[in-house]
Design an enzyme around this catalytic site. Structure first.
Site, PDB file in Angstrom:
ATOM      1  N   SER A  45       0.832  -1.209   0.000  1.00 24.94           N
ATOM      2  CA  SER A  45       0.000   0.000   0.000  1.00 24.94           C
ATOM      3  C   SER A  45       0.864   1.256   0.000  1.00 24.94           C
ATOM      4  O   SER A  45       2.059   1.228   0.317  1.00 24.94           O
ATOM      5  CB  SER A  45      -0.943   0.022   1.206  1.00 24.94           C
ATOM      6  OG  SER A  45      -0.367   0.677   2.310  1.00 24.94           O
ATOM      7  N   VAL A  46       0.204   2.366  -0.298  1.00 26.47           N
ATOM      8  CA  VAL A  46       0.846   3.679  -0.302  1.00 26.47           C
ATOM      9  C   VAL A  46       1.329   4.066   1.085  1.00 26.47           C
ATOM     10  O   VAL A  46       2.243   4.897   1.230  1.00 26.47           O
ATOM     11  CB  VAL A  46      -0.141   4.738  -0.856  1.00 26.47           C
ATOM     12  CG1 VAL A  46      -1.348   4.917   0.069  1.00 26.47           C
ATOM     13  CG2 VAL A  46       0.543   6.076  -1.105  1.00 26.47           C
ATOM     14  N   LYS A  47       0.750   3.480   2.124  1.00 24.70           N
ATOM     15  CA  LYS A  47       1.055   3.886   3.491  1.00 24.70           C
ATOM     16  C   LYS A  47       2.457   3.480   3.945  1.00 24.70           C
ATOM     17  O   LYS A  47       2.935   3.973   4.970  1.00 24.70           O
ATOM     18  CB  LYS A  47       0.012   3.312   4.445  1.00 24.70           C
ATOM     19  CG  LYS A  47      -1.392   3.853   4.212  1.00 24.70           C
ATOM     20  CD  LYS A  47      -1.473   5.348   4.446  1.00 24.70           C
ATOM     21  CE  LYS A  47      -2.913   5.835   4.389  1.00 24.70           C
ATOM     22  NZ  LYS A  47      -3.026   7.285   4.669  1.00 24.70           N
ATOM     23  N   ASP A  48       3.123   2.602   3.206  1.00 20.36           N
ATOM     24  CA  ASP A  48       4.518   2.277   3.544  1.00 20.36           C
ATOM     25  C   ASP A  48       5.378   3.534   3.543  1.00 20.36           C
ATOM     26  O   ASP A  48       6.312   3.668   4.342  1.00 20.36           O
ATOM     27  CB  ASP A  48       5.098   1.291   2.523  1.00 20.36           C
ATOM     28  CG  ASP A  48       4.574  -0.120   2.694  1.00 20.36           C
ATOM     29  OD1 ASP A  48       3.598  -0.308   3.444  1.00 20.36           O
ATOM     30  OD2 ASP A  48       5.141  -1.032   2.067  1.00 20.36           O
ATOM     31  N   ALA A  51       4.864   5.522   6.740  1.00 18.17           N
ATOM     32  CA  ALA A  51       5.457   4.783   7.860  1.00 18.17           C
ATOM     33  C   ALA A  51       6.967   4.992   7.915  1.00 18.17           C
ATOM     34  O   ALA A  51       7.539   5.252   8.994  1.00 18.17           O
ATOM     35  CB  ALA A  51       5.132   3.293   7.728  1.00 18.17           C
TER      36      ALA A  51
END
Length: 346
Positions: A45-48, A51
């Site tokens: 996902s883009v959220k890596d 993070a």
């Protein structure tokens, strides 16, 4: 054949995702629509990206020390990214998540070794909200830091410094429009700010699901939600720190049904298995492309975010019974497979 050199470590795998022209959306818009393949990140996902930037920022400020713990409240994908980055750096992870998110996200977080705390979904003003619960846990846990993805602007810096320059370079320095939905606001604000630094004329559009308040905020100056959505990880009812100063030029409101049309078409026609947030983003990109074409821009190029893999929603978005229970259209192949399974069991 283009063979790249080996990466120095696994965290270097985050970012530099490919971008792809989407044939069906491009035909529908009358111009080139591109999807940034964020499902190609290690955590799918883009959220890596957020993070990694958040954890590096906490280290740089001396708040996160060896053996420490990262605590975050999330709809799931940021938690998965945090867990992977924390594992690679030797930290522990505590993730607080609403208990109405997909089973696949919960199972993934547990498999990654995160301590998972589930709470009932509630309004942000409620003290039991997953964000507030995660903040309290961080305060109570020795050696812990709170990632605070919604109001930690290291989130949007990931997109100012990473995603936006990648899109600019991949599209040959010619980007006419960019759109995506907002969860924390980090992606839309960060990519918007990053792209505007290259060319102020790039149109940045918010694509908002029903049930979120940002469409009315940018259209009419009032935070007011209408309707509802089953999309996970997008939709916002306040102006987060990441959204402050976001260069939003226009806005669209996209229904789950519109988003599902593109989820279905991209899988059947182009072999991309995506989540509903990606479908909503693509619907917004088609709307933005049509708008730019109508204005007479020559051969406009529009980019959006393909947020995560559809394999994370097998029990929800790709489940005939779940879709029917939500009053949403059931993909034809799911209906056939469900009918076949019932016939066999009978």
């Amino acid at each position: 054949m283009n063979i790249t050199r080996p990466f120095g470590d696994t965290l270097a795998l985050i970012g530099n995702t490919p971008i792809v022209r989407l044939a069906g959306p491009s035909a529908a818009a009358g111009c080139d629509i591109y999807g940034k393949c964020e499902f190609a990140n290690p955590g799918s996902s883009v959220k890596d990206r957020a993070a990694l930037w958040i954890i590096r920022d906490a280290e740089a400020r001396g708040e996160l020390l060896p053996g420490g713990t990262v605590v975050e409240g999330t709809a799931g994908n940021t938690g998965i990214g945090v867990a992977l980055v924390a594992n690679a750096k030797g930290y522990k992870t505590i993730i607080v998540m609403p208990d109405n998110q997909s089973k696949e996200k919960m199972d993934t977080l547990r498999a990654l070794g995160a301590e998972l705390v589930l709470v009932p979904p509630t309004k942000f003003a409620d003290a039991g909200h997953f964000v507030h619960t995660s903040r309290r846990l961080a305060e109570e846990t020795p050696g812990a830091v709170w990632a605070n993805q919604f109001d930690n602007i290291a989130n949007r810096r990931a997109h100012i410094e990473g995603t936006a320059p990648e899109i600019w370079e991949q599209l040959g320095g010619r980007v006419d429009g960019f759109t995506c939905a907002a969860g924390t606001g980090g992606t839309i604000a960060g990519v918007g700010l990053g792209l505007k630094a290259f060319d102020e004329n790039i149109r940045i559009a918010l694509t908002d699901p029903h049930g979120a308040a940002l469409y009315n905020y940018y259209a009419h100056g009032e935070l007011r939600a209408e309707g509802s959505s089953v999309a996970e990880g997008i939709g916002q009812g306040r102006i987060t720190a990441n959204l402050e100063g976001a260069p939003i030029d226009t806005q669209y409101r996209i229904s789950d049904e519109e988003g599902l049309v593109w989820v279905e078409r991209l899988l059947k026609e182009e072999g991309l298995c995506l989540g509903l947030s990606s479908g909503i983003n693509v619907a917004g990109a088609v709307a933005l492309g049509r708008e730019l074409v109508a204005e007479g821009r020559p051969n406009p190029q529009v980019a959006t975010i393909l947020c995560d893999t559809g394999f994370r929603y097998l029990s929800t978005l790709y489940n005939a019974e779940w879709l029917a229970a939500k009053g949403l259209p059931v993909f034809d192949w799911l209906a056939r497979n469900s009918a076949s399974a019932e016939a066999v069991s009978a």
